[in-house]
Design a protein around this motif. Structure first.
Motif, PDB file in Angstrom:
ATOM      1  N   GLY A  46     -21.531  10.366  -3.940  1.00 60.74           N
ATOM      2  CA  GLY A  46     -20.228  10.605  -3.315  1.00 60.74           C
ATOM      3  C   GLY A  46     -19.178   9.608  -3.775  1.00 60.74           C
ATOM      4  N   LEU A  49     -18.142  10.223  -7.301  1.00 61.77           N
ATOM      5  CA  LEU A  49     -17.186  11.336  -7.389  1.00 61.77           C
ATOM      6  C   LEU A  49     -15.783  10.897  -6.940  1.00 61.77           C
ATOM      7  CD1 LEU A  49     -19.276  14.421  -6.173  1.00 61.77           C
ATOM      8  CD2 LEU A  49     -18.623  13.808  -8.505  1.00 61.77           C
ATOM      9  N   TRP A  50     -15.711  10.043  -5.909  1.00 62.31           N
ATOM     10  CA  TRP A  50     -14.404   9.508  -5.496  1.00 62.31           C
ATOM     11  C   TRP A  50     -13.774   8.703  -6.631  1.00 62.31           C
ATOM     12  CZ3 TRP A  50     -11.782  11.797  -2.176  1.00 62.31           C
ATOM     13  CH2 TRP A  50     -12.214  12.117  -0.894  1.00 62.31           C
ATOM     14  N   TYR A  53     -12.398  11.113  -9.055  1.00 54.41           N
ATOM     15  CA  TYR A  53     -11.181  11.648  -8.439  1.00 54.41           C
ATOM     16  C   TYR A  53     -10.029  10.651  -8.567  1.00 54.41           C
ATOM     17  CZ  TYR A  53      -8.187  13.594  -4.732  1.00 54.41           C
ATOM     18  OH  TYR A  53      -7.138  14.121  -4.018  1.00 54.41           O
TER      19      TYR A  53
ATOM     20  N   GLU B   5      -9.334  18.563  -6.971  1.00 49.57           N
ATOM     21  CA  GLU B   5      -9.543  18.528  -5.518  1.00 49.57           C
ATOM     22  C   GLU B   5     -10.966  18.968  -5.156  1.00 49.57           C
ATOM     23  OE1 GLU B   5      -8.102  17.381  -2.752  1.00 49.57           O
ATOM     24  OE2 GLU B   5      -6.639  16.449  -4.059  1.00 49.57           O
ATOM     25  N   GLY B   8     -12.903  15.956  -5.243  1.00 49.47           N
ATOM     26  CA  GLY B   8     -12.591  15.206  -4.025  1.00 49.47           C
ATOM     27  C   GLY B   8     -13.328  15.736  -2.817  1.00 49.47           C
ATOM     28  N   ALA B  11     -16.962  14.875  -3.034  1.00 47.31           N
ATOM     29  CA  ALA B  11     -17.079  13.456  -2.674  1.00 47.31           C
ATOM     30  C   ALA B  11     -16.957  13.279  -1.164  1.00 47.31           C
ATOM     31  CB  ALA B  11     -15.996  12.649  -3.387  1.00 47.31           C
ATOM     32  N   ALA B  12     -16.001  13.989  -0.566  1.00 47.82           N
ATOM     33  CA  ALA B  12     -15.771  13.891   0.876  1.00 47.82           C
ATOM     34  C   ALA B  12     -17.010  14.321   1.659  1.00 47.82           C
ATOM     35  CB  ALA B  12     -14.572  14.755   1.275  1.00 47.82           C
ATOM     36  N   TRP B  50      -6.480   4.102   4.737  1.00 47.81           N
ATOM     37  CA  TRP B  50      -6.778   5.114   3.705  1.00 47.81           C
ATOM     38  C   TRP B  50      -6.176   6.460   4.096  1.00 47.81           C
ATOM     39  CZ3 TRP B  50      -7.347   3.738  -0.862  1.00 47.81           C
ATOM     40  CH2 TRP B  50      -8.277   2.810  -1.307  1.00 47.81           C
ATOM     41  N   TYR B  53      -2.545   6.313   3.437  1.00 44.06           N
ATOM     42  CA  TYR B  53      -2.396   6.389   1.981  1.00 44.06           C
ATOM     43  C   TYR B  53      -2.569   7.834   1.491  1.00 44.06           C
ATOM     44  CZ  TYR B  53      -3.385   5.320  -2.960  1.00 44.06           C
ATOM     45  OH  TYR B  53      -3.372   5.271  -4.330  1.00 44.06           O
ATOM     46  N   ILE B  57       0.064  10.192  -0.629  1.00 45.28           N
ATOM     47  CA  ILE B  57      -0.150  10.811  -1.937  1.00 45.28           C
ATOM     48  C   ILE B  57      -0.494  12.297  -1.786  1.00 45.28           C
ATOM     49  CG2 ILE B  57      -0.900   8.626  -2.977  1.00 45.28           C
ATOM     50  CD1 ILE B  57      -3.759   9.692  -3.003  1.00 45.28           C
ATOM     51  N   SER B  59      -3.139  14.051  -0.542  1.00 45.35           N
ATOM     52  CA  SER B  59      -4.448  14.431  -1.071  1.00 45.35           C
ATOM     53  C   SER B  59      -5.291  15.093   0.020  1.00 45.35           C
ATOM     54  CB  SER B  59      -5.171  13.180  -1.588  1.00 45.35           C
ATOM     55  OG  SER B  59      -6.571  13.407  -1.611  1.00 45.35           O
ATOM     56  N   PRO B  60      -5.465  16.416  -0.044  1.00 43.81           N
ATOM     57  CA  PRO B  60      -6.195  17.137   1.005  1.00 43.81           C
ATOM     58  C   PRO B  60      -7.617  16.620   1.225  1.00 43.81           C
ATOM     59  CG  PRO B  60      -5.135  18.666  -0.509  1.00 43.81           C
ATOM     60  CD  PRO B  60      -4.996  17.316  -1.115  1.00 43.81           C
ATOM     61  N   SER B  61      -8.360  16.350   0.134  1.00 47.09           N
ATOM     62  CA  SER B  61      -9.757  15.926   0.286  1.00 47.09           C
ATOM     63  C   SER B  61      -9.843  14.548   0.934  1.00 47.09           C
ATOM     64  CB  SER B  61     -10.465  15.933  -1.068  1.00 47.09           C
ATOM     65  OG  SER B  61      -9.761  15.175  -2.014  1.00 47.09           O
ATOM     66  N   MET B  62      -8.921  13.654   0.545  1.00 45.77           N
ATOM     67  CA  MET B  62      -8.927  12.310   1.134  1.00 45.77           C
ATOM     68  C   MET B  62      -8.514  12.346   2.603  1.00 45.77           C
ATOM     69  SD  MET B  62      -7.395   9.362  -1.315  1.00 45.77           S
ATOM     70  CE  MET B  62      -7.752   8.035  -0.158  1.00 45.77           C
ATOM     71  N   ALA B  65     -11.630  13.656   4.500  1.00 41.58           N
ATOM     72  CA  ALA B  65     -12.722  12.670   4.540  1.00 41.58           C
ATOM     73  C   ALA B  65     -12.387  11.521   5.481  1.00 41.58           C
ATOM     74  CB  ALA B  65     -12.996  12.140   3.131  1.00 41.58           C
TER      75      ALA B  65
END
Lengths: 84, 84
Positions: A46, A49-50, A53, B5, B8, B11-12, B50, B53, B57, B59-62, B65
Motif C-alpha cells: 500500500g 503504491l502511495w 501515486y 487515481e 491511489g 493504495a488507500a 494529510w 492537504y 490538491i 485528490s479523491p483517493s487521498m 484514505a
C-alpha cells in the motif's frame, strides 16, 4: 514550493514520527509476536503504491513521507522474518 | 478520473485495511496498554493535516484514505481514554 506543501510536510513529520517508535521497539525487544506478516506485507505494498501515486502527482511531502514509511515497513518485515 | 487515481485507491484500500484490525482488536480486547496516547494524538493530527492537504490538491483517493484513517485514529484515542 506551494504553500500547502508546508501542511504536507507537517503531516509527513507527524505520521512518520508516530510510526518510528514501533520500529525501534521491535528492534530492541525482538518481540514480533504482535505483528502479522500478511498485514505488514499489505501495508508495505500500500505504501509503495502511495509512493508511485506521489511521484505521479509530483508531491514532495508525500514522496518524503512514503519513502520513509516504506523503509520502516521493510524493516518490520525483515524483523518479523528474522526474529520469528 | 485520472488513471493514477486507480493506483491511489488501491493504495488507500491496502493501507486503511492494514490499520483496521488494530482498531477491531482494541475494541474486542479492551487492551490499550500497548497504545501510547501522545503517539495516537500525534498520528491523529498528522492524518488530519494529510486530509487538509488532500483537499487542497483535490485528490479523491487521498481524501477517502485519510478520512477513514482519521475515524480509526479517533476511535483508538476514544478507546484509550475509555478503557484506561
Amino acid at each position: 514550493m506551494d504553500a500547502f506543501e508546508y501542511i504536507g510536510f507537517a503531516a509527513a513529520i507527524l505520521t512518520t514520527a508516530a510510526f518510528l517508535p514501533q520500529v525501534f521497539k521491535t528492534w530492541k525487544t525482538k518481540d514480533v509476536s504482535g505483528l502479522s506478516l500478511p498485514m505488514l506485507v499489505m501495508f508495505f505494498v500500500g505504501v509503495a503504491l502511495w509512493l508511485v501515486y506521489a511521484l505521479f502527482i509530483d508531491s514532495p511531502s508525500m514522496i518524503a513521507a512514503n519513502a520513509i514509511t516504506l523503509g520502516s515497513a521493510f524493516l518490520l518485515i525483515y524483523f518479523k522474518l528474522s526474529y520469528n
